[in-house]
Design a protein around this motif. Structure first.
Motif, PDB file in Angstrom:
ATOM      1  N   PRO A 361       0.953  -0.772  -0.071  1.00 53.94           N
ATOM      2  CA  PRO A 361      -0.145  -0.205  -0.138  1.00 53.94           C
ATOM      3  C   PRO A 361       0.965   1.252  -0.025  1.00 53.94           C
ATOM      4  O   PRO A 361       0.098   1.931   0.060  1.00 53.94           O
ATOM      5  CB  PRO A 361      -0.993  -0.318   1.704  1.00 53.94           C
ATOM      6  N   GLY A 363       2.922   3.327  -2.066  1.00 50.82           N
ATOM      7  CA  GLY A 363       2.944   3.758  -3.042  1.00 50.82           C
ATOM      8  C   GLY A 363       2.448   2.922  -3.981  1.00 50.82           C
ATOM      9  O   GLY A 363       2.084   1.724  -3.693  1.00 50.82           O
ATOM     10  N   SER A 380       0.934   6.778 -22.679  1.00 52.38           N
ATOM     11  CA  SER A 380      -0.485   6.466 -21.463  1.00 52.38           C
ATOM     12  C   SER A 380      -0.633   4.958 -21.124  1.00 52.38           C
ATOM     13  O   SER A 380      -0.231   4.065 -22.417  1.00 52.38           O
ATOM     14  CB  SER A 380      -1.727   7.428 -22.031  1.00 52.38           C
ATOM     15  N   TRP A 390      -6.521   1.571 -10.400  1.00 50.37           N
ATOM     16  CA  TRP A 390      -7.965   2.045  -9.643  1.00 50.37           C
ATOM     17  C   TRP A 390      -7.985   0.697  -9.557  1.00 50.37           C
ATOM     18  O   TRP A 390      -8.839   0.643  -7.394  1.00 50.37           O
ATOM     19  CB  TRP A 390      -8.916   1.699 -10.937  1.00 50.37           C
TER      20      TRP A 390
ATOM     21  N   ARG C 264      -7.650  11.267  -3.567  1.00 49.79           N
ATOM     22  CA  ARG C 264      -8.863   9.762  -3.464  1.00 49.79           C
ATOM     23  C   ARG C 264      -9.551  10.546  -2.751  1.00 49.79           C
ATOM     24  O   ARG C 264     -11.222  10.140  -2.605  1.00 49.79           O
ATOM     25  CB  ARG C 264      -7.753   9.039  -2.590  1.00 49.79           C
ATOM     26  N   ARG C 287     -12.296  14.462 -10.277  1.00 46.56           N
ATOM     27  CA  ARG C 287     -12.384  13.953  -9.256  1.00 46.56           C
ATOM     28  C   ARG C 287     -10.861  12.939  -9.445  1.00 46.56           C
ATOM     29  O   ARG C 287     -10.699  12.855 -10.487  1.00 46.56           O
ATOM     30  CB  ARG C 287     -13.748  12.597  -9.259  1.00 46.56           C
ATOM     31  N   TYR C 288     -10.665  12.241  -7.786  1.00 46.75           N
ATOM     32  CA  TYR C 288      -9.390  11.465  -7.938  1.00 46.75           C
ATOM     33  C   TYR C 288      -9.235  10.755  -9.124  1.00 46.75           C
ATOM     34  O   TYR C 288      -9.819   9.795  -9.367  1.00 46.75           O
ATOM     35  CB  TYR C 288      -9.129  10.932  -6.341  1.00 46.75           C
ATOM     36  N   SER C 289      -8.082  10.223  -9.835  1.00 44.10           N
ATOM     37  CA  SER C 289      -8.197   8.476 -10.261  1.00 44.10           C
ATOM     38  C   SER C 289      -6.485   8.784 -10.294  1.00 44.10           C
ATOM     39  O   SER C 289      -5.689   9.404 -10.343  1.00 44.10           O
ATOM     40  CB  SER C 289      -8.436   8.569 -12.251  1.00 44.10           C
ATOM     41  N   PRO C 290      -5.959   6.714  -9.815  1.00 43.12           N
ATOM     42  CA  PRO C 290      -4.777   6.943 -10.088  1.00 43.12           C
ATOM     43  C   PRO C 290      -4.176   6.913 -10.979  1.00 43.12           C
ATOM     44  O   PRO C 290      -3.371   5.868 -10.912  1.00 43.12           O
ATOM     45  CB  PRO C 290      -5.112   5.233  -9.659  1.00 43.12           C
ATOM     46  N   TYR C 291      -4.528   7.796 -11.566  1.00 40.78           N
ATOM     47  CA  TYR C 291      -3.223   7.911 -12.862  1.00 40.78           C
ATOM     48  C   TYR C 291      -2.661   9.278 -12.802  1.00 40.78           C
ATOM     49  O   TYR C 291      -3.574   9.527 -12.719  1.00 40.78           O
ATOM     50  CB  TYR C 291      -3.643   6.796 -13.357  1.00 40.78           C
ATOM     51  N   ARG C 296      -0.085  10.044  -7.242  1.00 40.94           N
ATOM     52  CA  ARG C 296      -0.501   8.715  -6.669  1.00 40.94           C
ATOM     53  C   ARG C 296       0.064   7.831  -6.185  1.00 40.94           C
ATOM     54  O   ARG C 296      -0.621   7.470  -5.400  1.00 40.94           O
ATOM     55  CB  ARG C 296      -0.372   8.290  -8.379  1.00 40.94           C
ATOM     56  N   GLN C 297       1.612   8.717  -5.401  1.00 43.59           N
ATOM     57  CA  GLN C 297       2.064   7.782  -4.607  1.00 43.59           C
ATOM     58  C   GLN C 297       1.292   8.296  -3.517  1.00 43.59           C
ATOM     59  O   GLN C 297       1.244   8.043  -2.228  1.00 43.59           O
ATOM     60  CB  GLN C 297       3.797   8.451  -5.052  1.00 43.59           C
ATOM     61  N   ASN C 299      -1.390   9.688  -2.651  1.00 48.93           N
ATOM     62  CA  ASN C 299      -2.792   8.751  -2.527  1.00 48.93           C
ATOM     63  C   ASN C 299      -2.732   7.842  -2.140  1.00 48.93           C
ATOM     64  O   ASN C 299      -4.019   7.175  -1.777  1.00 48.93           O
ATOM     65  CB  ASN C 299      -3.879   9.889  -3.290  1.00 48.93           C
ATOM     66  N   ALA C 300      -1.863   6.809  -2.093  1.00 41.95           N
ATOM     67  CA  ALA C 300      -1.784   5.756  -1.886  1.00 41.95           C
ATOM     68  C   ALA C 300      -2.177   5.107  -0.713  1.00 41.95           C
ATOM     69  O   ALA C 300      -2.205   6.211   0.071  1.00 41.95           O
ATOM     70  CB  ALA C 300      -0.096   4.827  -2.154  1.00 41.95           C
ATOM     71  N   VAL C 301      -3.535   3.618  -0.718  1.00 40.18           N
ATOM     72  CA  VAL C 301      -3.637   3.527   0.766  1.00 40.18           C
ATOM     73  C   VAL C 301      -3.056   3.662   1.949  1.00 40.18           C
ATOM     74  O   VAL C 301      -3.304   4.142   2.511  1.00 40.18           O
ATOM     75  CB  VAL C 301      -4.331   1.857  -0.148  1.00 40.18           C
ATOM     76  N   GLY C 316      -2.122  13.504 -21.226  1.00 41.11           N
ATOM     77  CA  GLY C 316      -2.551  12.532 -21.963  1.00 41.11           C
ATOM     78  C   GLY C 316      -3.748  13.260 -23.128  1.00 41.11           C
ATOM     79  O   GLY C 316      -4.258  13.159 -23.739  1.00 41.11           O
TER      80      GLY C 316
END
Lengths: 438, 438, 438
Positions: A361, A363, A380, A390, C264, C287-291, C296-297, C299-301, C316
């Motif tokens: 979890p 990162g 991409s 996701w 997130r 909204r957040y997306s994990p990309y 993304r780091q 906000n990692a779980v 992109g």
């Protein structure tokens, strides 16, 4: 799930053709013959269990009626010709008509005749279950053309103590928790309402019976509307608490997009699963209302069961509803097949929804060294990589795969596949055992 | 509620015609004469109680001002003709103008004159309650045409210790819990703002006084704006906790649809009741803002009372606002009558909202054997049947009739009628006594 | 905050012009030289601290790679002319290309060449950090024109144990609680991605360093993407709990409106602050997306930090992304300046948001006698008065100034100014000390 060998549409149509002419009602031999036809079409090893509830039995606020059977019913005109004849169309006779053999002039006959002035060529569907009476239905154009004179009316029916019969098909799963799929079996020669529900149920039994394993037990209920589902409910007792999800199926072969009607609470897993599937197919989700089919019994305040309903254009919103125009030509093979696919997708969500916990979890894990990420950077991400990101990014032990699918806009199947790949790489671990699934 | 014998519109208009010429302010004889006029129009047996709060009394952060009265006020031009005269229109004089009798040239007069360049024929409404000064308002076209020369200014006013007066009409109910309906009584010759609120209140007193029984006690407050409602609030003490619902009424006779302004919290029962009524009438619901009429006092952080506001086009959004164009021709009988009807409907919700529990909760009860369902099946349900199904289907002991009306889209009155019929058939039972009503 | 003396746009551009030619990657001297350039541009008294993490260090699921440096890299064609040359453009070489010196025919060369058929004149950006390989990027029109024959390939690079380097600039505040502003420092000659983020960060350091006082400590992080932010995160330990708010900055100089990407959870204060600012500027909130970038780091779980991201058109979604068309002409001074202003506004919200309690809560206080209200009544309220009324009307000890700004639709700065005026008049008092701020 694998597709069966022969095309589903023609198979469903062939079954409906056999079932269409039968004069069904909420009791009587028409229901028994329909259950026979369902039984014959079951996959080998799958059985249909019947239950008879005797007339006079109290069922919550109701009492099981006398059983109704009819052999012959017609009106002959002044010239002796048949004005309406059960043998020509089961809708000609008001369901539960009492026996009668009499002669009477047109003006005394008219109060017993029902027609649709706005659709003069169609025969309406009428019932009189709890008010003893007789009646006939016929096209308004015929009714308007009836000459004065004496008419002979003959209804060779019986209303006697007997039983209400319903059938059940059970496909056991790992868990005794159940998914209930209910289709009413009481309507006479009406194709969309509800031979479509019965044929789709048969097809679903076939598909679900072939699953390698089932998380849930699936119970298909074929009962007369209202009183039949109440009779079934009255015999479940504590077993009702096993019902985790449910669907009422009807009207799946007519026109219009798929329409999912939510449970009364509107926030059950079946509501989310069905919305996910139906909206992706261009369908519609509607809030609960206490009018319709047997979902109104399952969702009654005292039961409060998580049972939604799937149809296409709902009852009362298409003119053919409850008329002779709801015939076999009104239902389409493609519509029925899409309904089967959509319900199979709902079942896949119910079977496959899990909540995982990200085991790496801190990162993002290095997917590349596990062969899960492209080696060349700068482009991409693919859909497959996105589904993994996701799933990792939201698997916090609280967010289910279905929620991740909803949040990401990805199909549940893609998220599920990604979760399986990640679990296989020890990047996801289980958090909820079967007992914890809502 | 039954309709009164004579038409309400002309009755309200007749009252406004008598009240229009009076020179009202936040204190003084104008308020007393207006309360006299209100008292005269009350139904027999209903009384108006007056409270006087002496000048100098501290009211929260405020102090009651000296009482202001004026007998005569005018400006004469160089030729002796009247440039502005209180006798011609009460808006000519800035409210709370200090006494003055002087001669002065145009350039010294001009800082005391107020006009509206964008509406050159209208007289603006101006006040100077807490800053001792004098001033006159006149049409901009007149102001522009004033010739140079010496002007005589005469204001025969007094600013002396006296009292602020407000009036209350109470219609007792079964419960001491109150519905407060408040209309400010301080504005001079402005018809929509606020003779309309006073006239509608009078009509409501008439209607509500005739109710066979009242669940709530109704208190109509006629107080000067801001300082008057604060003075009233300051004298309530613990009685404030009795206020269960409330409405500020003003601007109900001008154009535009009904506009309901929510309480600060926005989730009070009066908010839901008013939204239900106003939206069904094509009106509008707006969130609270801390600017407007006396709702800003009732909703202040320290009081936090459930008092919303009903108007048509709100203050500041119509050009006639606070000008001589807000006259008797600006308000319409039909608008006033619809406002009365809408508020009566809100009162019907407040009086009639209950939460019931379905006493036959296991599936649908058999309405047919109770004469509540048509005997012939197969057709779509009537509105009456639908209202019963919704009420049964949602009466889980937690969902109120108003919520059921909102969920179903049916008028509250239909749901209430269905609930009464079902309760009469012992299918619904009470769950909440008066004390439990939110 | 006061504006600095010289215009920000040209200052940011001048810095980017110096940084543009440097061949950056996730390690190596390019990063060091970029940190040197950042250091040189800092205000006096402000320092940049560097951290080197040795190759081979384990960082959560990752291992720090060998350090990559390159001196020369080119391909010569059959005629000896340079087909692609690192000296001409850093994008010509695939980042982390292994050393090579060989001759090979076109068909063996082609698998090592990358181009963009849809944009035949642009050089793409490609990396191969974790898969040892070499490659070149060139315009598709050049690639198409390559004649058959033998090509000489020379890459004078080293991949050896070394270190990953990141830099930090800290501006201490009253509290040790931190606002983290992170910009990736690893991309070569790409202007929007991410010289724009670095230049805007420099400008923010200048502005924030001049604040008279800072409530929070501000930490600017300049680290290589993904592995760099993970390396930083791995060295924070308990200090991570000090991060109260954060932003990832990148892509701020290209076209399109400002786009804020939520954390997130989506309900952090930085989400509300950024939404308030960005929406008022016609921007967009997603909204957040994990990309994406390093959000993304963060906000990692396992970290779950309140770090959002600000860009203009995101990665992109513009064709120039990760190509040689993302050059200095692609970014605009006005766009960079607006980004700085917007982030300063977000900082002003984070610094200034407070929850007050109305000290005169029983109705509206008399603003007039405190000189806070106009003396002449009857007109509509000014924006300044409205901001005071909103602040008084909602300061119940629970509603923050930012919430009041959102509810009222007024800019945060207006509400904050009103609150300061009201606090100065003892009409508002503090409720939350620093420790209570969410």
């Amino acid at each position: 799930m694998t597709e069966p060998d022969s095309p589903a549409g023609p198979r469903m149509r062939a079954w409906m053709e056999k079932a269409f002419p039968i004069c069904r009602s909420i009791s009587g031999d028409g229901v028994r013959r329909t259950l026979d036809l369902l039984e014959t079409a079951l996959p080998s090893g799958v059985t249909l269990e019947r239950t008879g509830v005797p007339s006079g039995t109290e069922v919550f606020d109701w009492t099981i009626n006398d059983e109704w059977n009819v052999r012959e019913a017609w009106i002959a005109g002044p010239d002796g010709g048949r004005v309406a004849d059960l043998a020509a169309h089961t809708l000609h006779l008001v369901s539960y008509s009492t026996p009668v053999h009499t002669q009477l002039p047109l003006d005394e006959l008219l109060p017993h005749l029902h027609s649709l002035p706005e659709h003069p060529d169609w025969i309406p569907y009428r019932t009189s279950y709890y008010h003893r009476d007789w009646g006939f239905c016929l096209p308004h154009s015929h009714l308007e053309a009836l000459p004065p004179g004496d008419y002979e009316v003959f209804v060779d029916s019986t209303l006697e103590p007997g039983e209400l019969v319903y059938g059940e098909v059970v496909l056991p799963g790992r868990s005794a928790d159940e998914v209930v799929i209910s289709s009413h079996v009481c309507h006479p020669s009406l194709a969309n309402d509800n031979l479509s529900g019965l044929a789709v149920s048969l097809e679903l039994i076939d598909r679900i019976s072939r699953l390698e394993e089932r998380r849930f037990t699936y119970r298909f209920l074929f009962a007369p509307g209202t009183i039949g589902s109440l009779a079934w409910l009255s015999r479940q007792g504590d077993r009702l608490s096993r019902i985790r999800h449910g669907l009422v199926l009807t009207g799946l072969g007519g026109g219009g997009p798929l329409v999912y009607k939510q449970t009364r609470r509107g926030d059950r897993l079946v509501d989310e699963a069905a919305a996910h599937v139906v909206l992706a197919r261009g369908g519609e989700v509607r809030r609960y209302s206490p009018y319709g089919y047997d979902e109104r019994q399952f969702n009654a305040v005292g039961f409060d069961l998580p049972v939604g309903r799937l149809t296409r254009t709902p009852h009362g919103e298409y003119p053919e509803y409850h008329t002779s125009a709801d015939n076999l030509a009104f239902v389409g093979d493609a519509e029925l097949e899409e309904a089967v696919r959509a319900i199979v997708e709902v079942v896949e969500v119910l079977e496959g929804d899990r909540t995982f916990v990200n085991l790496s979890p801190y990162g993002e894990p290095q997917l590349g060294r596990r062969g899960l990420y492209p080696t060349m950077g700068g482009k991409s991400a693919s859909d497959e990589v996105m589904a993994m990101l996701w799933t990792l990014g939201y698997s916090d032990g609280e967010t289910s795969l279905l929620r991740i699918a909803q949040e990401s806009g990805l199909p549940f199947a893609d998220v599920h596949r990604a979760a399986m790949a990640l679990a296989g790489a020890d990047l996801l671990g289980p958090v909820a055992d079967e007992a914890d699934i809502r």
